[in-house]
Design a protein around this motif. Structure first.
Motif, PDB file in Angstrom:
ATOM      1  N   ALA A   1      -4.047 -16.561  18.685  1.00 44.21           N
ATOM      2  CA  ALA A   1      -3.278 -15.585  17.877  1.00 44.21           C
ATOM      3  C   ALA A   1      -2.063 -15.069  18.650  1.00 44.21           C
ATOM      4  CB  ALA A   1      -4.197 -14.427  17.467  1.00 44.21           C
ATOM      5  N   GLN A   2      -1.291 -16.023  19.185  1.00 43.21           N
ATOM      6  CA  GLN A   2      -0.102 -15.689  19.977  1.00 43.21           C
ATOM      7  C   GLN A   2       0.862 -14.872  19.132  1.00 43.21           C
ATOM      8  OE1 GLN A   2       0.649 -16.807  23.213  1.00 43.21           O
ATOM      9  NE2 GLN A   2       2.583 -15.681  23.170  1.00 43.21           N
ATOM     10  N   PRO A   3       1.253 -13.674  19.574  1.00 45.37           N
ATOM     11  CA  PRO A   3       2.178 -12.847  18.788  1.00 45.37           C
ATOM     12  C   PRO A   3       3.510 -13.567  18.550  1.00 45.37           C
ATOM     13  CG  PRO A   3       1.329 -11.635  20.703  1.00 45.37           C
ATOM     14  CD  PRO A   3       0.893 -13.064  20.855  1.00 45.37           C
ATOM     15  N   GLY A   4       4.085 -13.385  17.359  1.00 46.91           N
ATOM     16  CA  GLY A   4       5.407 -13.916  17.029  1.00 46.91           C
ATOM     17  C   GLY A   4       5.446 -15.417  16.911  1.00 46.91           C
ATOM     18  N   PHE A   5       4.265 -16.050  16.722  1.00 46.84           N
ATOM     19  CA  PHE A   5       4.210 -17.509  16.645  1.00 46.84           C
ATOM     20  C   PHE A   5       4.358 -17.966  15.194  1.00 46.84           C
ATOM     21  CE2 PHE A   5       3.197 -21.720  17.900  1.00 46.84           C
ATOM     22  CZ  PHE A   5       2.366 -22.259  16.947  1.00 46.84           C
ATOM     23  N   GLY A   6       5.331 -18.816  14.923  1.00 43.69           N
ATOM     24  CA  GLY A   6       5.510 -19.321  13.553  1.00 43.69           C
ATOM     25  C   GLY A   6       6.620 -20.340  13.493  1.00 43.69           C
ATOM     26  N   PRO A   7       6.497 -21.436  14.246  1.00 41.67           N
ATOM     27  CA  PRO A   7       7.588 -22.417  14.295  1.00 41.67           C
ATOM     28  C   PRO A   7       7.784 -23.185  12.999  1.00 41.67           C
ATOM     29  CG  PRO A   7       5.663 -23.281  15.418  1.00 41.67           C
ATOM     30  CD  PRO A   7       5.338 -21.862  15.051  1.00 41.67           C
ATOM     31  N   ARG A   8       9.034 -23.638  12.763  1.00 43.84           N
ATOM     32  CA  ARG A   8       9.355 -24.490  11.615  1.00 43.84           C
ATOM     33  C   ARG A   8       9.191 -25.942  12.001  1.00 43.84           C
ATOM     34  NH1 ARG A   8      12.774 -21.385   8.410  1.00 43.84           N
ATOM     35  NH2 ARG A   8      12.390 -19.218   8.896  1.00 43.84           N
ATOM     36  N   TYR A   9       8.765 -26.726  11.038  1.00 39.38           N
ATOM     37  CA  TYR A   9       8.600 -28.158  11.278  1.00 39.38           C
ATOM     38  C   TYR A   9       9.572 -28.938  10.406  1.00 39.38           C
ATOM     39  CZ  TYR A   9       4.067 -26.710  13.270  1.00 39.38           C
ATOM     40  OH  TYR A   9       3.078 -26.106  13.997  1.00 39.38           O
ATOM     41  N   LEU A  10      10.349 -29.809  11.031  1.00 38.22           N
ATOM     42  CA  LEU A  10      11.295 -30.655  10.310  1.00 38.22           C
ATOM     43  C   LEU A  10      11.310 -32.033  10.953  1.00 38.22           C
ATOM     44  CD1 LEU A  10      13.732 -31.057   8.274  1.00 38.22           C
ATOM     45  CD2 LEU A  10      15.205 -30.331  10.160  1.00 38.22           C
ATOM     46  N   LEU A  11      11.383 -33.074  10.127  1.00 37.70           N
ATOM     47  CA  LEU A  11      11.619 -34.421  10.649  1.00 37.70           C
ATOM     48  C   LEU A  11      13.128 -34.574  10.837  1.00 37.70           C
ATOM     49  CD1 LEU A  11       9.306 -36.387   8.139  1.00 37.70           C
ATOM     50  CD2 LEU A  11       8.755 -35.761  10.512  1.00 37.70           C
ATOM     51  N   ASP A  12      13.541 -35.199  11.930  1.00 36.11           N
ATOM     52  CA  ASP A  12      14.963 -35.488  12.130  1.00 36.11           C
ATOM     53  C   ASP A  12      15.049 -36.898  12.693  1.00 36.11           C
ATOM     54  OD1 ASP A  12      17.712 -34.136  14.178  1.00 36.11           O
ATOM     55  OD2 ASP A  12      17.601 -35.724  12.656  1.00 36.11           O
ATOM     56  N   GLN A  13      15.219 -37.843  11.823  1.00 30.36           N
ATOM     57  CA  GLN A  13      15.132 -39.256  12.198  1.00 30.36           C
ATOM     58  C   GLN A  13      16.288 -40.040  11.603  1.00 30.36           C
ATOM     59  OE1 GLN A  13      10.213 -39.024  11.992  1.00 30.36           O
ATOM     60  NE2 GLN A  13      11.279 -40.461  10.683  1.00 30.36           N
ATOM     61  N   SER A  14      16.512 -41.229  12.139  1.00 29.53           N
ATOM     62  CA  SER A  14      17.528 -42.136  11.597  1.00 29.53           C
ATOM     63  C   SER A  14      16.848 -43.455  11.289  1.00 29.53           C
ATOM     64  CB  SER A  14      18.630 -42.347  12.647  1.00 29.53           C
ATOM     65  OG  SER A  14      19.570 -43.281  12.170  1.00 29.53           O
ATOM     66  N   HIS A  15      16.906 -43.862  10.041  1.00 28.79           N
ATOM     67  CA  HIS A  15      16.149 -45.040   9.609  1.00 28.79           C
ATOM     68  C   HIS A  15      17.108 -46.206   9.441  1.00 28.79           C
ATOM     69  CE1 HIS A  15      14.187 -41.279   8.216  1.00 28.79           C
ATOM     70  NE2 HIS A  15      13.306 -41.763   9.066  1.00 28.79           N
ATOM     71  N   ASN A  16      17.219 -47.002  10.510  1.00 33.63           N
ATOM     72  CA  ASN A  16      18.244 -48.054  10.547  1.00 33.63           C
ATOM     73  C   ASN A  16      17.749 -49.378   9.985  1.00 33.63           C
ATOM     74  OD1 ASN A  16      19.254 -45.921  11.961  1.00 33.63           O
ATOM     75  ND2 ASN A  16      19.481 -47.008  13.914  1.00 33.63           N
ATOM     76  N   VAL A  17      16.423 -49.613  10.053  1.00 27.47           N
ATOM     77  CA  VAL A  17      15.904 -50.933   9.643  1.00 27.47           C
ATOM     78  C   VAL A  17      14.738 -50.848   8.655  1.00 27.47           C
ATOM     79  CG1 VAL A  17      16.610 -52.068  11.787  1.00 27.47           C
ATOM     80  CG2 VAL A  17      14.333 -50.988  11.643  1.00 27.47           C
ATOM     81  N   THR A  18      14.358 -49.634   8.231  1.00 30.46           N
ATOM     82  CA  THR A  18      13.269 -49.491   7.263  1.00 30.46           C
ATOM     83  C   THR A  18      13.783 -48.772   6.019  1.00 30.46           C
ATOM     84  OG1 THR A  18      12.687 -47.352   8.219  1.00 30.46           O
ATOM     85  CG2 THR A  18      11.497 -49.286   9.065  1.00 30.46           C
ATOM     86  N   ASP A  19      12.998 -48.798   4.955  1.00 25.26           N
ATOM     87  CA  ASP A  19      13.315 -47.984   3.784  1.00 25.26           C
ATOM     88  C   ASP A  19      13.106 -46.535   4.202  1.00 25.26           C
ATOM     89  OD1 ASP A  19      12.630 -48.100   0.247  1.00 25.26           O
ATOM     90  OD2 ASP A  19      12.977 -46.309   1.490  1.00 25.26           O
ATOM     91  N   PRO A  20      14.156 -45.708   4.179  1.00 22.71           N
ATOM     92  CA  PRO A  20      14.015 -44.327   4.683  1.00 22.71           C
ATOM     93  C   PRO A  20      12.875 -43.546   4.037  1.00 22.71           C
ATOM     94  CG  PRO A  20      16.321 -44.875   4.297  1.00 22.71           C
ATOM     95  CD  PRO A  20      15.530 -46.004   3.735  1.00 22.71           C
TER      96      PRO A  20
END
Ligand code: LRH
Ligand code: MN
Length: 430
Positions: free
Chosen positions: A316-335
């Motif tokens: 129960a760390q005080p002030g804990f609440g990070p955001r989660y985001l993917l940040d990727q570059s899809h050069n050879v797959t269907d994004p």
């Protein structure tokens, strides 16, 4: 015209696999029960897990050498939202989109908000861009932006970020992520302290303009586009800046922005300890800022990062609440396929970390029993939690196998027939 995945197709797809899933789920459930773990509690947790998707990730990505667009490239943020909705329809854990301005800027933000709402999507952190020059821009960012030696260029960069906040307010977002490419290619090119002071000065103006409830996220990066020094080079510079600015300024950890073999999970632990972990840009890398699919190269590192996050929750760390985001570059797959896969791999890292026997781990750490401490983590990592992830999707109306359902839907073929083909290989990340 909405091109959503037909719920009937998802149901048909799931019907064919549900019996096997329930068998696997029951088997895992009884195995976990032997260790006193309730599989239902884990599945509930998996159901509430969310990771945002980057608007800039649904188009094919590229490198400085080339970008090879695929069929059905999204033309604008409206197409990108359709693609993001497909990802969420099938995985049920990506209901927020993080936009990037001015790439996603529109004339009518009301229409954009309406479109996102119609697709069941909300807006996550706003990303500003002072690492490219826009047509007709008065001052170039060639030699920096928020830390530029010219006050006029800094003012222009500040104005852009204030504009991003204003657009973000219209979309219901509550965070601004600032990554600057500011830095140097040659020793002596910049004065390290003066550049950092100019950056801090600019960021103080942004911090003062933050609407109530908003956070300001500072994204550090070791190199690129500058290859000798960057103004916010590492978590140290980011943390110092966040501490200078105030309580609502926090550090954002992009997994690809560190030196090879850097102990990122320890950086995460430090930022948590001082209430300065704003969030993540998840991706994976082998060498540099490769922006590869999350969990595709170093799944154990991703697990160890989530081990720190679950530990913080557990304490129960005080002030804990990070955001989660993917940040990727899809050069050879269907994004869309890569983003679905990656969202599930991040969710997998969370559920594995929830399996760690924290009492046992604490005891082994206290006793300096290094081997059993390591084995306690490995036992969780080596557990195949796929049935829990699939059950969470099934229960929320998603697909047991998102990739198979997506391919069966023919979505890519459909949008390829509606969206003009993009030919020729330009270069750059988007
Ligand atoms: C910089 C970065 C940043 C984004 C950009 C698209 O490398 O990670 O988060 O603005 O990629
Ligand atoms: Mn990033």
């Amino acid at each position: 015209m909405s091109v959503r995945i037909d719920p009937g197709l998802i149901a048909e797809h799931n019907d064919a696999q549900q019996a096997h899933l329930e068998q696997d789920y029951a088997a895992l459930g009884s195995r976990l029960a032997r260790s006193g773990i309730d599989i239902e509690a884990l599945t509930q947790r998996a159901c509430s897990f969310e990771v945002a998707v980057p608007s800039w990730g649904v188009g094919t990505g590229g490198t400085r050498f080339a970008r090879f667009p695929g069929p059905g490239e999204p033309r604008d943020i409206f197409d990108k939202l359709d693609d993001c909705a497909v990802i969420n329809d099938l995985t049920r854990c990506t209901a927020a989109v993080s936009p990037h301005f001015p790439w996603d800027a529109v004339d009518d933000f009301g229409a954009l908000l309406e479109k996102s709402r119609a697709l069941g999507l909300s807006w996550d952190s706003i990303n500003s861009n002072t690492f490219q020059d826009q047509p007709g821009q008065a001052h170039s960012y060639k030699f920096g932006s928020l830390s530029h030696t010219s006050a006029a260029t800094r003012a222009q960069a500040i104005e852009h970020n204030l504009q991003c906040i204003a657009w973000g307010r219209q979309l219901g977002s509550d965070a601004l992520t600032v990554w600057v490419g500011d830095g140097a290619n040659h020793p002596g090119q910049t004065h390290f302290q003066r550049a950092f002071e100019r950056y801090l000065d600019s960021m103080r103006t942004l911090y003062a303009a933050l609407p109530d409830g908003w956070e300001l996220h500072i994204e550090h990066k070791m190199f690129e586009p500058a290859f000798y020094a960057t103004v916010i080079q590492d978590w140290g510079s980011s943390l110092l800046a966040a501490m200078q600015l105030g309580e609502r300024a926090k550090s954002l950890v992009d997994l690809g922005h560190h030196a090879p073999n850097c102990n990122i999970e320890m950086i995460v632990s430090r930022l948590i300890q001082f209430g300065k972990l704003g969030g993540f840009h998840f991706n994976d890398s082998k060498y540099g800022d490769d922006d590869l699919d999350s969990g595709s190269i170093q799944p154990y590192q991703l697990f160890l990062v989530f081990n720190e996050l679950v530990d913080a929750e557990h304490r129960a760390q005080p002030g804990f609440g990070p955001r989660y985001l993917l940040d990727q570059s899809h050069n050879v797959t269907d994004p869309i396929e890569s983003l679905m896969n990656s969202a599930v791999e991040v969710q997998r890292a969370l559920v594995r970390a929830l399996l760690v026997d924290r009492e046992a781990l604490d005891a082994h750490q206290q006793d300096n029993d290094a081997l059993l401490a390591s084995n306690t983590l490995k036992a969780a990592f080596n557990t195949d939690v796929s049935p829990i992830l699939a059950m969470a999707r099934l229960r929320q109306g998603g697909a047991i196998d998102p990739i198979a359902a997506y391919r069966a839907s023919g979505y890519r073929r459909r949008v390829a027939s509606e969206r003009p083909a993009v030919t020729g290989s330009s270069s750059g990340i988007v």
